[in-house]
Scaffold this active site. Structure first.
Site, PDB file in Angstrom:
ATOM      1  N   HIS A   1       0.837  -1.194   0.000  1.00 45.58           N
ATOM      2  CA  HIS A   1       0.000   0.000   0.000  1.00 45.58           C
ATOM      3  C   HIS A   1       0.871   1.243   0.000  1.00 45.58           C
ATOM      4  O   HIS A   1       2.083   1.183   0.122  1.00 45.58           O
ATOM      5  CB  HIS A   1      -0.975   0.011   1.182  1.00 45.58           C
ATOM      6  CG  HIS A   1      -0.328   0.130   2.522  1.00 45.58           C
ATOM      7  ND1 HIS A   1      -1.022   0.562   3.616  1.00 45.58           N
ATOM      8  CD2 HIS A   1       0.925  -0.095   2.952  1.00 45.58           C
ATOM      9  CE1 HIS A   1      -0.223   0.569   4.677  1.00 45.58           C
ATOM     10  NE2 HIS A   1       0.962   0.184   4.295  1.00 45.58           N
TER      11      HIS A   1
ATOM     12  N   CYS B   1       5.669   6.549   4.155  1.00 49.45           N
ATOM     13  CA  CYS B   1       4.534   5.766   3.658  1.00 49.45           C
ATOM     14  C   CYS B   1       3.893   6.396   2.425  1.00 49.45           C
ATOM     15  O   CYS B   1       3.065   5.772   1.768  1.00 49.45           O
ATOM     16  CB  CYS B   1       3.482   5.585   4.756  1.00 49.45           C
ATOM     17  SG  CYS B   1       4.040   4.548   6.113  1.00 49.45           S
TER      18      CYS B   1
ATOM     19  N   HIS C   1       5.044  -0.004  -0.451  1.00 48.82           N
ATOM     20  CA  HIS C   1       5.704  -0.821   0.555  1.00 48.82           C
ATOM     21  C   HIS C   1       4.695  -1.843   1.061  1.00 48.82           C
ATOM     22  O   HIS C   1       3.491  -1.640   0.952  1.00 48.82           O
ATOM     23  CB  HIS C   1       6.263   0.033   1.702  1.00 48.82           C
ATOM     24  CG  HIS C   1       5.230   0.690   2.539  1.00 48.82           C
ATOM     25  ND1 HIS C   1       4.579   1.846   2.158  1.00 48.82           N
ATOM     26  CD2 HIS C   1       4.711   0.343   3.744  1.00 48.82           C
ATOM     27  CE1 HIS C   1       3.719   2.190   3.090  1.00 48.82           C
ATOM     28  NE2 HIS C   1       3.763   1.292   4.065  1.00 48.82           N
TER      29      HIS C   1
ATOM     30  N   HIS D   1       3.484  -5.237   3.816  1.00 51.86           N
ATOM     31  CA  HIS D   1       3.455  -5.783   5.166  1.00 51.86           C
ATOM     32  C   HIS D   1       2.880  -7.195   5.119  1.00 51.86           C
ATOM     33  O   HIS D   1       2.118  -7.536   4.219  1.00 51.86           O
ATOM     34  CB  HIS D   1       2.540  -4.960   6.084  1.00 51.86           C
ATOM     35  CG  HIS D   1       2.902  -3.526   6.182  1.00 51.86           C
ATOM     36  ND1 HIS D   1       3.938  -3.080   6.957  1.00 51.86           N
ATOM     37  CD2 HIS D   1       2.365  -2.424   5.587  1.00 51.86           C
ATOM     38  CE1 HIS D   1       4.021  -1.765   6.854  1.00 51.86           C
ATOM     39  NE2 HIS D   1       3.070  -1.340   6.021  1.00 51.86           N
TER      40      HIS D   1
ATOM     41  N   HIS E   1      -1.759 -10.723  -1.139  1.00 53.41           N
ATOM     42  CA  HIS E   1      -0.885 -10.525  -2.294  1.00 53.41           C
ATOM     43  C   HIS E   1      -1.487  -9.519  -3.278  1.00 53.41           C
ATOM     44  O   HIS E   1      -1.433  -9.695  -4.489  1.00 53.41           O
ATOM     45  CB  HIS E   1      -0.530 -11.860  -2.969  1.00 53.41           C
ATOM     46  CG  HIS E   1       0.443 -12.636  -2.159  1.00 53.41           C
ATOM     47  ND1 HIS E   1       0.043 -13.418  -1.102  1.00 53.41           N
ATOM     48  CD2 HIS E   1       1.789 -12.718  -2.214  1.00 53.41           C
ATOM     49  CE1 HIS E   1       1.116 -13.974  -0.553  1.00 53.41           C
ATOM     50  NE2 HIS E   1       2.184 -13.551  -1.201  1.00 53.41           N
TER      51      HIS E   1
ATOM     52  N   GLU F   1       0.061  -4.532  11.187  1.00 55.16           N
ATOM     53  CA  GLU F   1       0.912  -4.539   9.998  1.00 55.16           C
ATOM     54  C   GLU F   1       2.364  -4.775  10.375  1.00 55.16           C
ATOM     55  O   GLU F   1       3.194  -4.981   9.504  1.00 55.16           O
ATOM     56  CB  GLU F   1       0.750  -3.259   9.184  1.00 55.16           C
ATOM     57  CG  GLU F   1       1.238  -2.001   9.817  1.00 55.16           C
ATOM     58  CD  GLU F   1       1.097  -0.795   8.898  1.00 55.16           C
ATOM     59  OE1 GLU F   1       0.137  -0.727   8.112  1.00 55.16           O
ATOM     60  OE2 GLU F   1       1.960   0.088   8.984  1.00 55.16           O
TER      61      GLU F   1
END
Length: 140
Positions: free
Chosen positions: A16, A35, A41, A43, A82, A129
């Site tokens: 996200h 972010c 990136h 998690h 995914h 996360e």
């Protein structure tokens, strides 16, 4: 009447980015920090969904676990695992919900409740996360 709670944990990997399209890149970075960077990136999320209700005298269930698992597969795993939350989940598309832990937890709670209907009540969604960051949605 007493209520009992049942919790199922699922894990999923997703990418996200935090960004408001109406803001400049500088403003996004000021508010969201790293972010907001253009490179996504990811998690490995841990998600606990708790449902409550009376225990059925015949089955001993608050809700049939197979049904809950089917709902979590459809509403959480197929939607988020995914995936790029910003591009693959329409509710988090550009200009819509920012894919924070708080927003994702709330979205999961609503989606699971809609799928469960009156069978049971979603009372808590805990979404992590990382080992140091999580959000908890709790029913009123």
């Amino acid at each position: 009447m007493a209520r009992t709670s049942l919790t199922r944990r699922v894990t999923f990997a997703a990418a996200h980015r935090y960004r408001r399209p109406e803001w400049s890149d500088e403003r996004n970075f000021e508010v969201f920090g790293n972010c907001s960077r253009e490179a996504w990136h990811g998690h490995t999320y841990t998600c606990d969904v708790s449902v409550s209700g009376p225990v059925d005298a015949m089955t001993g269930f608050v809700v049939d676990l197979r049904l809950l698992d089917e709902i979590l597969e459809r509403e959480v795993m197929q939607r988020f695992d995914h995936r790029n939350v910003n591009t693959d989940v329409p509710e988090f598309a550009e200009g819509r919900l920012v894919p924070t832990c708080e927003n994702i937890a709330s979205f999961i709670a609503t989606s699971v409740q809609d799928a469960l209907g009156a069978r049971a009540r979603v009372t808590r969604v805990w979404l992590s996360e990382s080992p140091t960051l999580w959000a908890e949605w709790i029913a009123d």
